[in-house]
Design a protein around this motif. Structure first.
Motif, PDB file in Angstrom:
ATOM      1  N   GLY A 117     -22.592   9.463  39.844  1.00 43.12           N
ATOM      2  CA  GLY A 117     -23.795   9.785  40.589  1.00 43.12           C
ATOM      3  C   GLY A 117     -23.748  11.201  41.138  1.00 43.12           C
ATOM      4  N   VAL A 118     -24.911  11.655  41.571  1.00 43.51           N
ATOM      5  CA  VAL A 118     -25.003  13.007  42.097  1.00 43.51           C
ATOM      6  C   VAL A 118     -24.240  13.112  43.416  1.00 43.51           C
ATOM      7  CG1 VAL A 118     -26.593  14.770  42.951  1.00 43.51           C
ATOM      8  CG2 VAL A 118     -27.220  13.387  40.967  1.00 43.51           C
ATOM      9  N   MET A 119     -23.454  14.197  43.543  1.00 43.29           N
ATOM     10  CA  MET A 119     -22.695  14.421  44.762  1.00 43.29           C
ATOM     11  C   MET A 119     -22.761  15.896  45.125  1.00 43.29           C
ATOM     12  SD  MET A 119     -18.833  13.998  43.196  1.00 43.29           S
ATOM     13  CE  MET A 119     -18.087  14.234  44.787  1.00 43.29           C
ATOM     14  N   ASP A 120     -22.522  16.180  46.386  1.00 41.12           N
ATOM     15  CA  ASP A 120     -22.570  17.558  46.882  1.00 41.12           C
ATOM     16  C   ASP A 120     -21.235  18.240  46.639  1.00 41.12           C
ATOM     17  OD1 ASP A 120     -25.074  16.987  47.703  1.00 41.12           O
ATOM     18  OD2 ASP A 120     -24.623  16.917  49.854  1.00 41.12           O
ATOM     19  N   THR A 121     -21.305  19.422  46.014  1.00 44.30           N
ATOM     20  CA  THR A 121     -20.112  20.217  45.741  1.00 44.30           C
ATOM     21  C   THR A 121     -20.451  21.675  46.034  1.00 44.30           C
ATOM     22  OG1 THR A 121     -19.593  18.685  43.938  1.00 44.30           O
ATOM     23  CG2 THR A 121     -18.308  20.709  44.050  1.00 44.30           C
ATOM     24  N   TRP A 122     -19.490  22.355  46.642  1.00 41.64           N
ATOM     25  CA  TRP A 122     -19.695  23.769  46.937  1.00 41.64           C
ATOM     26  C   TRP A 122     -18.859  24.625  45.988  1.00 41.64           C
ATOM     27  CZ3 TRP A 122     -20.434  20.106  50.523  1.00 41.64           C
ATOM     28  CH2 TRP A 122     -21.539  20.242  51.402  1.00 41.64           C
ATOM     29  N   PHE A 123     -19.486  25.722  45.469  1.00 41.64           N
ATOM     30  CA  PHE A 123     -18.826  26.642  44.556  1.00 41.64           C
ATOM     31  C   PHE A 123     -19.040  28.074  45.016  1.00 41.64           C
ATOM     32  CE2 PHE A 123     -19.584  22.983  41.806  1.00 41.64           C
ATOM     33  CZ  PHE A 123     -18.377  22.858  41.137  1.00 41.64           C
ATOM     34  N   ASP A 124     -18.020  28.919  44.709  1.00 41.11           N
ATOM     35  CA  ASP A 124     -18.238  30.361  44.707  1.00 41.11           C
ATOM     36  C   ASP A 124     -18.635  30.707  43.278  1.00 41.11           C
ATOM     37  OD1 ASP A 124     -17.669  30.801  47.342  1.00 41.11           O
ATOM     38  OD2 ASP A 124     -15.580  31.362  47.034  1.00 41.11           O
ATOM     39  N   LEU A 125     -19.905  31.040  43.066  1.00 43.52           N
ATOM     40  CA  LEU A 125     -20.428  31.275  41.718  1.00 43.52           C
ATOM     41  C   LEU A 125     -20.553  32.778  41.446  1.00 43.52           C
ATOM     42  CD1 LEU A 125     -23.299  28.609  41.553  1.00 43.52           C
ATOM     43  CD2 LEU A 125     -20.983  28.451  40.615  1.00 43.52           C
ATOM     44  N   ARG A 126     -20.264  33.092  40.182  1.00 41.49           N
ATOM     45  CA  ARG A 126     -20.469  34.480  39.746  1.00 41.49           C
ATOM     46  C   ARG A 126     -20.993  34.450  38.316  1.00 41.49           C
ATOM     47  NH1 ARG A 126     -18.908  39.274  41.787  1.00 41.49           N
ATOM     48  NH2 ARG A 126     -18.868  41.069  40.365  1.00 41.49           N
ATOM     49  N   PHE A 127     -22.080  35.152  38.072  1.00 46.23           N
ATOM     50  CA  PHE A 127     -22.680  35.248  36.744  1.00 46.23           C
ATOM     51  C   PHE A 127     -22.641  36.736  36.311  1.00 46.23           C
ATOM     52  CE2 PHE A 127     -24.268  31.366  38.482  1.00 46.23           C
ATOM     53  CZ  PHE A 127     -24.512  30.527  37.405  1.00 46.23           C
ATOM     54  N   GLU A 128     -21.923  37.038  35.179  1.00 44.07           N
ATOM     55  CA  GLU A 128     -21.798  38.409  34.674  1.00 44.07           C
ATOM     56  C   GLU A 128     -22.469  38.513  33.301  1.00 44.07           C
ATOM     57  OE1 GLU A 128     -20.574  41.073  35.980  1.00 44.07           O
ATOM     58  OE2 GLU A 128     -19.498  40.335  37.763  1.00 44.07           O
ATOM     59  N   PRO A 129     -23.241  39.608  33.073  1.00 41.59           N
ATOM     60  CA  PRO A 129     -23.834  39.790  31.742  1.00 41.59           C
ATOM     61  C   PRO A 129     -22.762  40.217  30.721  1.00 41.59           C
ATOM     62  CG  PRO A 129     -24.325  41.672  33.146  1.00 41.59           C
ATOM     63  CD  PRO A 129     -23.622  40.677  34.008  1.00 41.59           C
ATOM     64  N   VAL A 130     -22.882  39.723  29.512  1.00 42.57           N
ATOM     65  CA  VAL A 130     -21.971  40.106  28.421  1.00 42.57           C
ATOM     66  C   VAL A 130     -22.780  40.938  27.412  1.00 42.57           C
ATOM     67  CG1 VAL A 130     -20.496  39.266  26.553  1.00 42.57           C
ATOM     68  CG2 VAL A 130     -20.565  38.036  28.748  1.00 42.57           C
ATOM     69  N   ARG A 131     -22.250  42.151  27.051  1.00 38.74           N
ATOM     70  CA  ARG A 131     -22.990  43.073  26.188  1.00 38.74           C
ATOM     71  C   ARG A 131     -22.247  43.261  24.866  1.00 38.74           C
ATOM     72  NH1 ARG A 131     -26.612  45.797  29.617  1.00 38.74           N
ATOM     73  NH2 ARG A 131     -26.132  45.521  31.851  1.00 38.74           N
ATOM     74  N   ASN A 132     -23.006  43.664  23.817  1.00 46.07           N
ATOM     75  CA  ASN A 132     -22.394  43.999  22.532  1.00 46.07           C
ATOM     76  C   ASN A 132     -22.058  45.474  22.499  1.00 46.07           C
ATOM     77  OD1 ASN A 132     -24.809  45.292  22.231  1.00 46.07           O
ATOM     78  ND2 ASN A 132     -25.629  43.914  20.656  1.00 46.07           N
ATOM     79  N   ALA A 133     -21.636  45.966  21.314  1.00 43.60           N
ATOM     80  CA  ALA A 133     -21.197  47.360  21.196  1.00 43.60           C
ATOM     81  C   ALA A 133     -22.322  48.326  21.512  1.00 43.60           C
ATOM     82  CB  ALA A 133     -20.659  47.616  19.784  1.00 43.60           C
ATOM     83  N   GLU A 134     -23.563  47.918  21.268  1.00 48.35           N
ATOM     84  CA  GLU A 134     -24.682  48.800  21.548  1.00 48.35           C
ATOM     85  C   GLU A 134     -25.139  48.716  23.010  1.00 48.35           C
ATOM     86  OE1 GLU A 134     -24.714  46.611  19.004  1.00 48.35           O
ATOM     87  OE2 GLU A 134     -24.169  48.114  17.469  1.00 48.35           O
ATOM     88  N   GLY A 135     -24.475  47.842  23.841  1.00 50.20           N
ATOM     89  CA  GLY A 135     -24.828  47.729  25.251  1.00 50.20           C
ATOM     90  C   GLY A 135     -25.913  46.713  25.527  1.00 50.20           C
ATOM     91  N   ARG A 136     -26.370  45.993  24.524  1.00 48.37           N
ATOM     92  CA  ARG A 136     -27.406  44.992  24.730  1.00 48.37           C
ATOM     93  C   ARG A 136     -26.787  43.697  25.231  1.00 48.37           C
ATOM     94  NH1 ARG A 136     -29.693  41.119  21.573  1.00 48.37           N
ATOM     95  NH2 ARG A 136     -28.445  41.784  19.755  1.00 48.37           N
ATOM     96  N   VAL A 137     -27.463  43.039  26.191  1.00 47.60           N
ATOM     97  CA  VAL A 137     -26.963  41.765  26.740  1.00 47.60           C
ATOM     98  C   VAL A 137     -27.116  40.682  25.695  1.00 47.60           C
ATOM     99  CG1 VAL A 137     -27.271  39.997  28.519  1.00 47.60           C
ATOM    100  CG2 VAL A 137     -27.555  42.404  29.118  1.00 47.60           C
ATOM    101  N   VAL A 138     -25.990  40.034  25.382  1.00 47.14           N
ATOM    102  CA  VAL A 138     -25.999  38.979  24.378  1.00 47.14           C
ATOM    103  C   VAL A 138     -25.559  37.630  24.957  1.00 47.14           C
ATOM    104  CG1 VAL A 138     -25.649  40.585  22.463  1.00 47.14           C
ATOM    105  CG2 VAL A 138     -23.651  39.619  23.668  1.00 47.14           C
ATOM    106  N   GLY A 139     -25.105  37.609  26.209  1.00 47.50           N
ATOM    107  CA  GLY A 139     -24.626  36.350  26.807  1.00 47.50           C
ATOM    108  C   GLY A 139     -24.372  36.501  28.299  1.00 47.50           C
TER     109      GLY A 139
END
Length: 542
Positions: A117-139
């Motif tokens: 079941g659903v439960m409360d959880t606390w996280f320190d979250l970090r989301f970083e962009p991943v780029r290809n050789a041309e500098g375009r965000v791919v992930g």
């Protein structure tokens, strides 16, 4: 100089080999990096493409995402549908679209991490962009470090700190309230006319009200601690100290009356009461004492005792006077009766019919006066406690029949009906037979006197636990409520207009009640004007 063909081929082969080596090293490095990501203890996951499909998920991320569940190949919306509306899915879109990282410390995430079941959880979250050789965000690279325990611990500490602060504030408020209460207490204690003071647990007095200083004419410096002894009577002081020390040792309430010297040097008696104040464990922490001047009460009590003694002396004098007067009056009345009889017998010569009628009136008046005097004598004996009671077992049925026989001729002569009710079989009273008959005759005679022709008299008896009761009821004139309480007082005649028709001195009921009480019972009355009266004689049951 231009290169030969063989030289050109050699350079191409070298370049190809270098590229192959670099590709191999890159592949090795990627694999090494992949291995580091997969085995790092920090939960990491890589998503690729605009739908953010998971392409790389390490073991730590699998553990926090649902008990080891592998979400590789799924999108966040598919893997975690319960996060819809929480804003997490939108963060993936935001980082992918803007190329800007997003950091969310102690972010609350509600999801089903282990299938329970659903439960409360606390996280320190970090989301970083991943780029290809041309500098375009791919992930997007997602780092999620669980801090539930740390958040819980911090919040517990914060709650403890908050409680501590509240407790401190409450303590401050309590101290302020206590201070205000003490000020009010002292203002009240200063306002009351009674002397008041407080002492520590060991009996050391640390405060007196203003009334104490006004009465004793002393100062706080003179009275502090045990200075109070200086205003006590030296003769009573040892007993006061001994009893006060006993209360201190036992915690018992102190109560005693003793003299205190006033500012004028005079001693006055004070009733002193000291009560202990205890803490939650029952230990005495303070004492509160009061001293009330009882001079007026003692003077009033002495005056009341003097008044009572004077009243008793006057009552004795009245009884003695009545007794002497009655004895003195009996002698000439007896002489009047004797001379009337001599005249009636013709010893002094013949008498006419008119003279004989006059002599009869003289004799009737003499007998009536003698009867009144005998009542006064009887009352003086009863009032002085000189009456002797010979108590015995008296069947009530027999007593009522005997009284009825004596009163029935009077009732018939006045045209009254006398009804004698049946007594319960075997109902016996403990009484003096002669005194009982005297009371019954008096009650029945009064009923006959004050009941008009055609009226009725009813006599009944009943048992009342340890007593028996005889009720004499009539349909006579009755007695007003405001006069009912006084009918048993001596020499009281309720209605002068009525009693003049039946002369008396107002002693019959007074004597009857005293006789009833002398036998251990009582005589009471109930009455309604115009309806009649009921007199009830109660006696101990034998």
């Amino acid at each position: 100089m231009p290169r030969t063909t063989s030289e050109g081929d050699g350079s191409g082969r070298e370049a190809a080999a270098e590229r192959a080596r670099l590709v191999a090293e890159l592949a090795t490095e990627r694999e090494r990096l992949r291995s580091v990501v997969l085995h790092t203890p920090a939960p990491l996951a890589l998503t690729e493409g605009p739908d953010h499909r998971f392409t790389l998920v390490n073991e730590a991320y699998k553990r926090i995402s649902g008990g080891g569940r592998d979400v590789t190949g799924l999108t966040p919306r598919t893997a975690f549908p319960e996060l819809a509306g929480s804003g997490i899915h939108e963060v993936f879109d935001q980082v992918y679209a803007t190329g800007e990282p997003w950091v969310g410390p102690e972010t609350l995430v509600r999801f089903d991490r282990d299938g329970t079941g659903v439960m409360d959880t606390w996280f320190d979250l970090r989301f970083e962009p991943v780029r290809n050789a041309e500098g375009r965000v791919v992930g997007v690279l997602n780092l999620a470090v669980e801090v539930t325990e740390q958040v819980g611990a911090r919040r517990a500490v914060e709650e403890l700190l908050a409680r501590s602060e509240r407790a401190r504030a409450e303590a401050e408020a309590a101290r302020a309230a206590l201070a205000a209460s003490e000020v009010q207490f002292r203002m009240l204690a200063d306002a009351i006319p009674t002397l008041a003071w407080t002492a520590q647990a060991d009996g050391y007095i640390d405060w007196y009200n203003a009334r104490w200083y006004e009465y004793t004419g002393t100062t706080p410096e003179q009275m502090e601690g045990w200075g109070w002894q200086s205003v006590h009577d030296p003769a009573a002081l040892p007993d006061v100290i001994a009893r006060w020390q006993a209360s201190i040792a036992t915690g018992a309430v102190f109560e005693m009356t003793f003299p205190l010297r006033g500012a004028d040097g005079q001693f006055r008696p004070f009733l002193t009461r000291v009560v202990p104040l205890r803490d939650a464990s029952g230990r005495v922490v303070r004492w509160v004492g009061t001293n009330a001047d009882v001079t007026s009460e003692r003077e009033a009590r002495a005056a009341a005792e003097r008044a009572q003694a004077a009243a008793e002396a006057a009552n004795r004098a009245k009884g003695e006077f009545l007794a002497v007067m009655s004895h003195e009056l009996r002698t000439p009345l007896n002489a009047i009766g004797g001379y009337a009889e001599l005249l009636e017998l013709g010893i002094r010569g013949p008498i006419t019919d008119a003279q004989r009628a006059d002599l009869a009136r003289i004799q009737a008046s003499q007998k009536h006066l003698l009867g009144l005097i005998n009542q006064v004598l009887n009352y003086t004996r009863v009032d002085a406690g000189a009456v002797r009671y010979d108590l015995a077992r008296v069947p009530l049925a027999d007593a009522l029949v005997g009284a009825e026989a004596l009163v029935l001729p009077q009732a018939r002569a006045r045209g009254l009906t006398l009804a004698l009710g049946e007594c319960p079989p075997g109902l016996v009273a403990r009484a003096d037979p002669d005194k009982l008959q005297q009371v019954l005759l008096n009650l029945l005679t009064n009923a006959v006197k004050f009941t008009e022709t055609g009226g009725e008299l009813h006599v009944t008896c009943a048992e009342r636990e340890a007593q028996v009761a005889i009720a004499v009821a009539d349909t006579g004139v009755g007695i007003a409520a405001e006069k009912l309480a006084s009918i048993f007082e001596p020499f009281v005649q309720v209605d002068q207009g009525l009693t003049r028709q039946h002369e008396g001195v107002g002693l019959g009921l007074a004597i009857s009640r005293e006789l009833a009480r002398g036998m251990g019972g009582d005589l009471t009355a109930e009455s309604t004007p115009g309806v009649g009266s009921t007199f009830t004689l109660t006696l101990p049951r034998a």
